[in-house]
Design a protein around this motif. Structure first.
Motif, PDB file in Angstrom:
ATOM      1  N   ALA A   1       6.007   3.042  72.458  1.00 42.73           N
ATOM      2  CA  ALA A   1       5.492   3.590  73.707  1.00 42.73           C
ATOM      3  C   ALA A   1       4.406   4.628  73.473  1.00 42.73           C
ATOM      4  N   LEU A   2       4.539   5.451  72.447  1.00 48.21           N
ATOM      5  CA  LEU A   2       3.595   6.550  72.232  1.00 48.21           C
ATOM      6  C   LEU A   2       3.291   6.733  70.755  1.00 48.21           C
ATOM      7  N   TYR A   3       2.009   6.748  70.427  1.00 49.19           N
ATOM      8  CA  TYR A   3       1.539   7.086  69.091  1.00 49.19           C
ATOM      9  C   TYR A   3       0.599   8.277  69.218  1.00 49.19           C
ATOM     10  N   ALA A   4       0.839   9.333  68.436  1.00 51.66           N
ATOM     11  CA  ALA A   4      -0.031  10.507  68.475  1.00 51.66           C
ATOM     12  C   ALA A   4      -0.459  10.862  67.071  1.00 51.66           C
ATOM     13  N   LEU A   5      -1.761  11.059  66.883  1.00 48.80           N
ATOM     14  CA  LEU A   5      -2.333  11.455  65.602  1.00 48.80           C
ATOM     15  C   LEU A   5      -3.103  12.753  65.780  1.00 48.80           C
ATOM     16  N   ASP A   6      -2.663  13.798  65.091  1.00 46.97           N
ATOM     17  CA  ASP A   6      -3.349  15.083  65.137  1.00 46.97           C
ATOM     18  C   ASP A   6      -3.556  15.535  66.582  1.00 46.97           C
TER      19      ASP A   6
ATOM     20  N   ASP B   1       1.251  14.208  62.093  1.00 49.77           N
ATOM     21  CA  ASP B   1       0.539  15.495  62.116  1.00 49.77           C
ATOM     22  C   ASP B   1       0.310  15.961  63.554  1.00 49.77           C
ATOM     23  N   SER B   2       1.291  15.772  64.403  1.00 49.37           N
ATOM     24  CA  SER B   2       1.153  16.080  65.830  1.00 49.37           C
ATOM     25  C   SER B   2       2.321  16.920  66.308  1.00 49.37           C
ATOM     26  N   THR B   3       2.210  17.401  67.550  1.00 47.80           N
ATOM     27  CA  THR B   3       3.250  18.218  68.171  1.00 47.80           C
ATOM     28  C   THR B   3       3.611  17.628  69.526  1.00 47.80           C
ATOM     29  N   LEU B   4       4.909  17.492  69.778  1.00 49.84           N
ATOM     30  CA  LEU B   4       5.416  17.007  71.061  1.00 49.84           C
ATOM     31  C   LEU B   4       6.250  18.113  71.697  1.00 49.84           C
TER      32      LEU B   4
ATOM     33  N   THR C   1      15.455   5.174  76.260  1.00 50.47           N
ATOM     34  CA  THR C   1      16.614   4.304  76.421  1.00 50.47           C
ATOM     35  C   THR C   1      16.396   2.985  75.695  1.00 50.47           C
ATOM     36  N   ASP C   2      17.395   2.594  74.899  1.00 52.26           N
ATOM     37  CA  ASP C   2      17.399   1.283  74.223  1.00 52.26           C
ATOM     38  C   ASP C   2      16.157   1.070  73.375  1.00 52.26           C
ATOM     39  N   SER C   3      15.756   2.095  72.632  1.00 51.30           N
ATOM     40  CA  SER C   3      14.640   1.964  71.696  1.00 51.30           C
ATOM     41  C   SER C   3      15.123   1.302  70.414  1.00 51.30           C
ATOM     42  N   SER C   4      14.199   0.658  69.693  1.00 52.49           N
ATOM     43  CA  SER C   4      14.588   0.026  68.436  1.00 52.49           C
ATOM     44  C   SER C   4      13.411  -0.021  67.479  1.00 52.49           C
ATOM     45  N   ALA C   5      13.750   0.033  66.176  1.00 54.29           N
ATOM     46  CA  ALA C   5      12.722  -0.048  65.142  1.00 54.29           C
ATOM     47  C   ALA C   5      13.248  -0.872  63.981  1.00 54.29           C
ATOM     48  N   GLY C   6      12.330  -1.559  63.311  1.00 52.00           N
ATOM     49  CA  GLY C   6      12.706  -2.318  62.129  1.00 52.00           C
ATOM     50  C   GLY C   6      12.991  -1.415  60.957  1.00 52.00           C
ATOM     51  N   TYR C   7      12.248  -0.283  60.902  1.00 55.25           N
ATOM     52  CA  TYR C   7      12.436   0.668  59.822  1.00 55.25           C
ATOM     53  C   TYR C   7      12.791   2.033  60.423  1.00 55.25           C
ATOM     54  N   SER C   8      12.438   3.110  59.769  1.00 54.65           N
ATOM     55  CA  SER C   8      12.974   4.419  60.108  1.00 54.65           C
ATOM     56  C   SER C   8      12.498   4.928  61.464  1.00 54.65           C
ATOM     57  N   GLY C   9      13.457   5.564  62.167  1.00 50.76           N
ATOM     58  CA  GLY C   9      13.154   6.134  63.474  1.00 50.76           C
ATOM     59  C   GLY C   9      13.306   5.145  64.597  1.00 50.76           C
ATOM     60  N   GLY C  10      14.555   4.784  64.922  1.00 62.29           N
ATOM     61  CA  GLY C  10      14.765   3.821  66.001  1.00 62.29           C
ATOM     62  C   GLY C  10      14.182   4.275  67.318  1.00 62.29           C
ATOM     63  N   ALA C  11      14.198   5.602  67.576  1.00 62.13           N
ATOM     64  CA  ALA C  11      13.591   6.145  68.793  1.00 62.13           C
ATOM     65  C   ALA C  11      12.338   6.956  68.476  1.00 62.13           C
ATOM     66  N   ILE C  12      12.426   7.877  67.497  1.00 60.93           N
ATOM     67  CA  ILE C  12      11.311   8.785  67.189  1.00 60.93           C
ATOM     68  C   ILE C  12      11.125   8.866  65.682  1.00 60.93           C
ATOM     69  N   HIS C  13       9.866   8.792  65.248  1.00 63.04           N
ATOM     70  CA  HIS C  13       9.505   8.932  63.838  1.00 63.04           C
ATOM     71  C   HIS C  13       8.534  10.100  63.718  1.00 63.04           C
ATOM     72  N   LEU C  14       8.890  11.103  62.914  1.00 64.32           N
ATOM     73  CA  LEU C  14       8.032  12.263  62.695  1.00 64.32           C
ATOM     74  C   LEU C  14       7.508  12.251  61.273  1.00 64.32           C
ATOM     75  N   ASP C  15       6.212  12.417  61.137  1.00 62.89           N
ATOM     76  CA  ASP C  15       5.582  12.497  59.824  1.00 62.89           C
ATOM     77  C   ASP C  15       4.695  13.736  59.811  1.00 62.89           C
ATOM     78  N   GLY C  16       5.189  14.822  59.212  1.00 63.73           N
ATOM     79  CA  GLY C  16       4.448  16.072  59.240  1.00 63.73           C
ATOM     80  C   GLY C  16       4.270  16.587  60.658  1.00 63.73           C
TER      81      GLY C  16
ATOM     82  N   SER D   1       8.486  18.168  58.484  1.00 62.08           N
ATOM     83  CA  SER D   1       8.598  17.997  59.934  1.00 62.08           C
ATOM     84  C   SER D   1       9.630  18.979  60.485  1.00 62.08           C
ATOM     85  N   THR D   2       9.527  19.252  61.793  1.00 56.89           N
ATOM     86  CA  THR D   2      10.429  20.189  62.441  1.00 56.89           C
ATOM     87  C   THR D   2      10.891  19.618  63.769  1.00 56.89           C
ATOM     88  N   LEU D   3      12.200  19.684  64.005  1.00 52.86           N
ATOM     89  CA  LEU D   3      12.785  19.196  65.249  1.00 52.86           C
ATOM     90  C   LEU D   3      13.613  20.306  65.883  1.00 52.86           C
ATOM     91  N   THR D   4      13.295  20.638  67.148  1.00 48.30           N
ATOM     92  CA  THR D   4      14.069  21.611  67.908  1.00 48.30           C
ATOM     93  C   THR D   4      14.434  20.990  69.249  1.00 48.30           C
TER      94      THR D   4
END
Length: 470
Positions: free
Chosen positions: A111-116, A141-144, A152-167, A196-199
């Motif tokens: 649904a959402l891809y954010a870069l910088d 390298d982004s902030t949400l 709801t009912d998100s899925s991924a083949g690899y890491s982060g079924g709902a959310i994937h954070l990279d830096g 990465s940081t999750l709050t």
């Protein structure tokens, strides 16, 4: 709903080819700080006109570079229809209002891809999004930021079924993740790469499942690697599963839990609730751990070089197939429990607490341990292995049982235990209904041992080859 994004003006070159039905790979970038746009991926269908101004212009999406889709008026609505008749409504303004994203698909971030970028959400909802990495959201390298995001009912083949954070950094109030699924996935709910940081505050992650967990994928709801940090406040992590860390797996960094609930999670291996490895640190306050299950450490497993500091935690009805119904310590660098409650947990050995190895004494101050059970072996409430040590001060240990073993409340084996002012009452065991020690050292000062019952030897204390100082 309000959904806005801020980023430097830039052009993105897709690093991969997308099929027509993979829509909205990059959503919401801000050009010049004025006009919000949607950057749709190469391979999508045409963007068909502005529904407000009546413009009938269409735009082809460049296969090589992608295109910014902007209504000249800056505050109009576009409808995007892809080859599979999926619809996305986008209102172009400083914030994106009433965005509907349903059953969207993307390589990174369905649904959402954010870069910088800095992305702010308010009462947004993504339903049924799927991706290869980051089923609903991928942040590089982004902030949400913001409040009220529901995935709801998100899925991924690899890491982060709902959310994937990279830096990336996420700071959300009222995040709800329900039914996330990852296949070959560390973090079926949320995956954090290093730095990465999750709050999360007043949030919920429920039913995050790693479908291939048996192949060694950890962290059902959250997986954090390296130097990533996780802070959860008044947040529920429930009904999630993985190999290790049914709810959360930390591989370094710090996990802070403040007035949280960790319940009904399952690990095939270690830590039905939380698994700590690689010098990870857990700081928990007022958190409830209930109904979690694992092979070792039903609620919590603390591995080599990791540490735990629990203040007024409640561990109830957790279960381990083998050791440590609530808590298992295996090479921990520090373990401190203050004002905690361990109630009705069970395992084969160490109904509430199992200490295989610890590089510093386990410190339990004013801990109440009651109604815990060692089903087939020793230590109805707690068991200490060779070379480990514990310091118990205050608290009440009552109605714990090891009917087929020794130490209804506490059993030690070539370990050191110091007990000051603790009350042991109504515990049951085959030998040493309250306390049983073997080939170690036991120091007792001002302890109370009352109404304990052993089927064989030592209704209060059973000491075998042990130095006892009372």
């Amino acid at each position: 709903m309000n959904f806005s994004a801020n980023a430097r003006p830039r052009s993105y070159a897709p690093t991969h080819t997308l099929t027509e039905h993979r829509t909205m790979q990059r959503l919401a970038s801000l050009l010049g700080g004025l006009t919000v746009v949607a950057l749709l991926p190469a391979g999508s269908a045409l963007l068909q006109g502005c529904l407000q101004c009546g413009s009938s212009s269409t735009f082809d999406l460049d296969e090589a570079s992608g295109s910014y889709m902007i209504c000249p008026g800056g505050e109009h609505v576009f409808e995007h229809t892809d080859a599979h008749s999926q619809h996305i409504w986008i209102e172009a303004r400083r914030g994106l209002d009433d965005v509907h994203v349903d059953a969207s698909i993307g390589l990174r971030g369905g649904a959402l891809y954010a870069l910088d970028a800095v992305v702010t959400v308010e009462d947004a909802a993504f339903d049924g999004a799927s991706g290869t990495w980051g089923g609903a959201v991928f942040l590089l390298d982004s902030t949400l930021l913001g409040t009220g995001l529901t995935l709801t009912d998100s899925s991924a083949g690899y890491s982060g079924g709902a959310i994937h954070l990279d830096g990336a950094t996420v700071d959300l109030d009222g995040l709800v993740i329900d039914g996330a699924e990852g296949e070959l996935s560390w973090g079926a709910g949320i995956y954090l790469r290093a730095m990465s940081t999750l709050t999360l505050t007043d949030s919920e992650v429920r039913g995050a499942v790693g479908t291939m967990a048996a192949q060694g994928y950890d962290g059902g709801a959250i997986f954090a690697e390296g130097t990533s940090n996780v802070t959860l406040v008044r947040t529920v992590i429930a009904d999630s599963s993985a190999d290790d860390g049914g709810a959360v797996a930390m591989r370094g960094g710090t996990l802070e839990l403040d007035d949280c609930t960790v319940e009904g999670n399952t690990a095939l291996g270690k830590g039905g609730g939380v698994d700590l490895q690689g010098a990870a640190i857990l700081q928990a306050s007022g958190t409830t751990w209930s109904g979690n299950e694992a092979r070792i450490g039903g609620a919590l497993h603390v591995g080599p070089d990791a540490s735990v500091d629990d203040q007024e935690g409640t561990f109830t009805l957790n279960e381990a197939d083998e050791d440590g119904g609530a808590i298992a310590l295996d090479g921990s660098s520090a373990a401190v429990f203050t004002g905690s409650s361990w109630t009705a947990n069970e395992a084969d050995r160490g109904g509430a607490l199992f200490v295989a190895e610890a590089y510093a004494p386990v410190v339990a101050t004013d801990v109440d341990a009651s109604d815990n059970t060692a089903r087939t072996a020793d230590g109805g409430a707690a068991w200490l292995a060779s070379g480990s040590s514990a310091e118990l001060t205050g608290g009440v240990w009552a109605r714990n049982s090891a009917l087929l073993g020794r130490g209804g409340a506490l059993a030690t084996d070539s370990a050191t235990a110091t007990i000051v002012g603790t009350r042991f009452t109504d515990n049951l065991a085959r030998d040493g209904a309250a306390l049983s020690t073997r080939n170690g050292t036991l120091t007792i000062d001002e302890a109370f041992v009352l109404r304990n019952h052993a089927d064989d030897d030592g209704g209060g204390l059973h000491a075998d080859g042990t130095e006892v100082v009372a």
